[in-house]
Scaffold this active site. Sequence first.
Site, short mmCIF file in Angstrom:
data_model
loop_
_atom_site.label_atom_id
_atom_site.label_comp_id
_atom_site.label_asym_id
_atom_site.label_seq_id
_atom_site.Cartn_x
_atom_site.Cartn_y
_atom_site.Cartn_z
N TYR A 88 -87.00 -52.25 -25.92
CA TYR A 88 -86.06 -51.69 -25.66
C TYR A 88 -85.89 -51.18 -24.30
CZ TYR A 88 -86.14 -50.22 -30.28
OH TYR A 88 -85.52 -49.83 -31.62
N ASN A 138 -85.12 -43.42 -37.07
CA ASN A 138 -83.68 -43.70 -38.45
C ASN A 138 -84.28 -45.29 -38.41
OD1 ASN A 138 -83.84 -45.27 -36.19
ND2 ASN A 138 -81.26 -44.95 -35.76
N HIS A 171 -83.50 -50.94 -37.14
CA HIS A 171 -82.64 -51.19 -35.86
C HIS A 171 -82.11 -52.88 -36.01
CE1 HIS A 171 -81.93 -52.92 -31.58
NE2 HIS A 171 -82.29 -53.65 -32.18
P1 CMP Z 1 -81.91 -48.39 -32.14
O1 CMP Z 1 -81.04 -48.81 -33.26
O2 CMP Z 1 -83.14 -48.79 -32.43
O3 CMP Z 1 -81.74 -48.16 -30.70
C1 CMP Z 1 -81.95 -47.54 -29.87
C2 CMP Z 1 -82.89 -46.17 -30.66
O4 CMP Z 1 -83.04 -45.24 -30.10
C3 CMP Z 1 -81.93 -45.60 -32.17
O5 CMP Z 1 -82.10 -47.02 -33.02
C4 CMP Z 1 -83.05 -44.60 -31.92
O6 CMP Z 1 -84.35 -44.83 -32.72
C5 CMP Z 1 -83.13 -44.10 -30.78
N1 CMP Z 1 -82.36 -43.16 -30.34
C6 CMP Z 1 -81.46 -43.53 -30.10
N2 CMP Z 1 -80.52 -42.84 -29.90
C7 CMP Z 1 -81.33 -41.55 -29.83
C8 CMP Z 1 -81.70 -39.81 -28.82
N3 CMP Z 1 -80.49 -39.61 -28.91
N4 CMP Z 1 -81.85 -39.15 -29.32
C9 CMP Z 1 -83.41 -39.85 -29.52
N5 CMP Z 1 -83.61 -41.79 -29.94
C10 CMP Z 1 -82.10 -41.87 -29.84
#
Ligand code: CMP
Length: 139
Positions: free
Chosen positions: A50, A113, A116
């Site tokens: 990340y 969520n 990814h």
């Molecule tokens: P991902 O698609 O894995 O890419 C970055 C990740 O950061 C995202 O999914 C979420 O798990 C996390 N993420 C993105 N935006 C936010 C946010 N505003 N607050 C907390 N976590 C976030």
Amino acid sequence: AIERTFSIIKPDATRRNLTGAVNAVIEKAGLRIVAQKRILLTTAQAETFYAVHRARPFFGDLVAFMTTGPVVVQVLEGEGAIAAYRDVMGATNPANAAEGTIRKLFAESIEANSVHGSDSAENAAVEIAQFFAQNEIVG
Ligand code: CMP
């Protein structure tokens, strides 16, 4: 064109025993799981993965969350796989995700969520290479 994309089934989903349920949605969408393994990310691996988000306010929490339990890293293959998987995942925030998407079905929050998926061909190649050797991907 046939593409490959990188997927992670995140700790919130593995904790709830949803690996198979997520994979069923992936496969129903016509994507083929051509590599897969269940691993515990180290903090260093999560930070590397990340790195693009390093300056974001949620970076620390995100790295911590991604190391709270097992993840399933995957390579998905199919026609237009990168965009196709993003469609199947749904919006980052499950509150905005369309019906039938993985995040609408399963996600707990914008952070937890469930999945990814790579956002571009360039990132897909980098992300796949972080976790899989060529001979671990069987198309
Ligand atoms: P991902 O698609 O894995 O890419 C970055 C990740 O950061 C995202 O999914 C979420 O798990 C996390 N993420 C993105 N935006 C936010 C946010 N505003 N607050 C907390 N976590 C976030």
